[in-house]
Motif scaffolding. Structure first.
Motif, mmCIF file in Angstrom:
data_model
loop_
_atom_site.group_PDB
_atom_site.id
_atom_site.type_symbol
_atom_site.label_atom_id
_atom_site.label_comp_id
_atom_site.label_asym_id
_atom_site.label_seq_id
_atom_site.Cartn_x
_atom_site.Cartn_y
_atom_site.Cartn_z
ATOM 1 N N SER A 1 -7.687 47.614 31.646
ATOM 2 C CA SER A 1 -6.882 46.389 31.638
ATOM 3 C C SER A 1 -7.460 45.376 32.611
ATOM 4 C CB SER A 1 -5.426 46.695 31.995
ATOM 5 O OG SER A 1 -5.306 47.142 33.335
ATOM 6 N N ASP B 1 -3.955 45.313 22.751
ATOM 7 C CA ASP B 1 -3.176 45.888 23.850
ATOM 8 C C ASP B 1 -2.857 44.803 24.877
ATOM 9 O OD1 ASP B 1 -3.316 49.132 23.728
ATOM 10 O OD2 ASP B 1 -5.092 48.219 22.829
ATOM 11 N N VAL C 1 -0.555 44.111 28.585
ATOM 12 C CA VAL C 1 0.336 44.503 29.670
ATOM 13 C C VAL C 1 1.202 43.283 29.956
ATOM 14 C CG1 VAL C 1 0.519 45.336 32.033
ATOM 15 C CG2 VAL C 1 -1.388 46.090 30.595
ATOM 16 N N ASN D 1 0.168 46.673 20.996
ATOM 17 C CA ASN D 1 0.705 47.794 21.749
ATOM 18 C C ASN D 1 1.029 47.236 23.135
ATOM 19 O OD1 ASN D 1 1.255 50.590 22.403
ATOM 20 N ND2 ASN D 1 -0.634 50.547 23.595
ATOM 21 N N ARG E 1 2.430 47.370 27.034
ATOM 22 C CA ARG E 1 2.722 48.146 28.243
ATOM 23 C C ARG E 1 3.406 47.251 29.259
ATOM 24 N NH1 ARG E 1 -2.389 49.951 26.433
ATOM 25 N NH2 ARG E 1 -2.373 52.178 25.938
ATOM 26 N N ALA F 1 8.522 47.403 24.197
ATOM 27 C CA ALA F 1 7.362 47.945 24.903
ATOM 28 C C ALA F 1 7.162 49.414 24.534
ATOM 29 C CB ALA F 1 7.537 47.796 26.407
ATOM 30 N N ASP F 2 5.913 49.847 24.595
ATOM 31 C CA ASP F 2 5.558 51.200 24.160
ATOM 32 C C ASP F 2 5.357 52.173 25.313
ATOM 33 O OD1 ASP F 2 5.021 50.694 21.150
ATOM 34 O OD2 ASP F 2 3.889 49.107 22.159
ATOM 35 N N GLU F 3 5.040 51.658 26.497
ATOM 36 C CA GLU F 3 4.655 52.529 27.600
ATOM 37 C C GLU F 3 4.808 51.753 28.907
ATOM 38 O OE1 GLU F 3 1.012 55.255 27.391
ATOM 39 O OE2 GLU F 3 0.251 53.601 28.629
ATOM 40 N N LEU G 1 3.541 51.485 33.048
ATOM 41 C CA LEU G 1 2.571 51.827 34.088
ATOM 42 C C LEU G 1 3.229 51.550 35.429
ATOM 43 C CD1 LEU G 1 -0.494 49.905 32.574
ATOM 44 C CD2 LEU G 1 0.055 52.331 32.254
ATOM 45 N N HIS H 1 -3.337 56.126 35.602
ATOM 46 C CA HIS H 1 -3.858 54.762 35.520
ATOM 47 C C HIS H 1 -4.351 54.355 36.907
ATOM 48 C CE1 HIS H 1 -4.338 50.743 33.920
ATOM 49 N NE2 HIS H 1 -3.601 50.234 34.897
#
Length: 288
Positions: free
Chosen positions: A38, A94, A96, A133, A135, A164-166, A168, A259
């Motif tokens: 990222s 992707d 964030v 996707n 995050r 949101a999928d995930e 961090l 991560h």
């Protein structure tokens, strides 16, 4: 010990020298086959264009899955979604999605009059496009603006429910901090992946200052250990040992993804990965 999947965070270069450092960082870490990398925004969206350029270049030249950071700061909804659309057209899927830190000189985040009021609104708009996707950030230690730990968990659930999928997490110093947070999230009905964020400490003074700004609790034993290691000129050795031990404790506790916040300095991150049994699998191809 089971090897975890890994990912890395970089920040966009602002000088020619920094550009070479970023590419060296990518070349060093890419053979470890991260599931994605990222690229951050600066505080207040100050590196918006640099982030866009770095994401496009990395996506095109490195062959790695690249996630672009996107914030709500100092931009209209139209401008923000236009940036997101440019990522999608470039093949970057992707993102964030973050509220973002306030611009320099401002103590609190103030939404743009025509912008997204918060990260939940941004996430919903991105999710509605069906292109990404997504995050988001999470805080095992209490966010400086949160009233309590429950506020952070409720806000995280709202972001995940918005599409949101995930998540961090912000970095932390003890595995138990993450485990308590993970358990509290599960109790609140959160069932999407929460990936621990790991900060290999290249510079203790800088890491300590950053921790205090973002609300990360610094255990007394960590302070004492680094004070002694710096006196003995063994800071790098301590940093590698502590980061490796933290990651090992997380893996033993069931964590299967990590991560790393690399700060564009890859050596310590690479050494920790090696210590965890994560070794290079291929050479980086298509060098720009």
């Amino acid at each position: 010990m089971t090897q975890p999947e890994i990912s890395f965070e970089f920040f966009p270069p602002q000088t020619l020298e920094a550009s070479f450092r970023l590419w060296d960082t990518v070349q060093t870490l890419a053979p470890l086959e991260p599931r994605f990398v990222s690229v951050t925004y600066g505080a207040g969206g100050t590196t918006r264009e640099l982030t866009r350029d770095a994401v496009a270049t990395l996506h095109k030249s490195s062959g790695l899955p690249v996630a672009a950071h996107l914030t709500c700061v100092d931009a209209t909804r139209e401008e923000t979604l236009k940036i997101a659309d440019s990522f999608a057209k470039a093949g970057v899927r992707d993102i964030v999605a973050l509220r973002g830190d306030p611009p320099k000189g401002q103590e609190k985040f103030v939404p743009h009059p025509e912008g997204f009021a918060n990260s939940v609104e941004l996430i919903k708009a991105l999710a509605d496009t069906g292109n990404f996707n997504i995050r988001v950030g999470a805080y095992p230690d209490i966010h400086p603006e949160a009233q309590c730990a429950r506020t952070d968990i409720d806000w995280l659930k709202a972001k995940l429910d918005a599409g949101a999928d995930e998540a961090l997490t912000q970095f932390f110093f003890e595995a138990e901090t993450f485990f308590r947070f993970r358990d509290a999230c599960a109790k609140a009905g959160i069932d999407k992946p929460i990936v621990p964020g790991i900060l290999p400490i290249e510079n203790w003074k800088g890491a300590r200052s950053f921790a205090k700004r973002c609300g990360t609790r610094i255990p007394a034993w960590v302070e004492q250990a680094f004070d002694k290691a710096i006196r003995d000129d063994r800071e790098d050795l301590l940093a590698t040992a502590l980061c490796t031990e933290l990651c090992s404790d997380l893996i033993e506790g069931g964590v299967d993804k990590l991560h790393f916040y690399t700060l564009n300095r890859p050596e310590l991150t690479r050494n920790v990965c090696f210590a965890l049994g994560i070794t290079p699998k291929a050479d980086l191809q298509n060098v720009a």
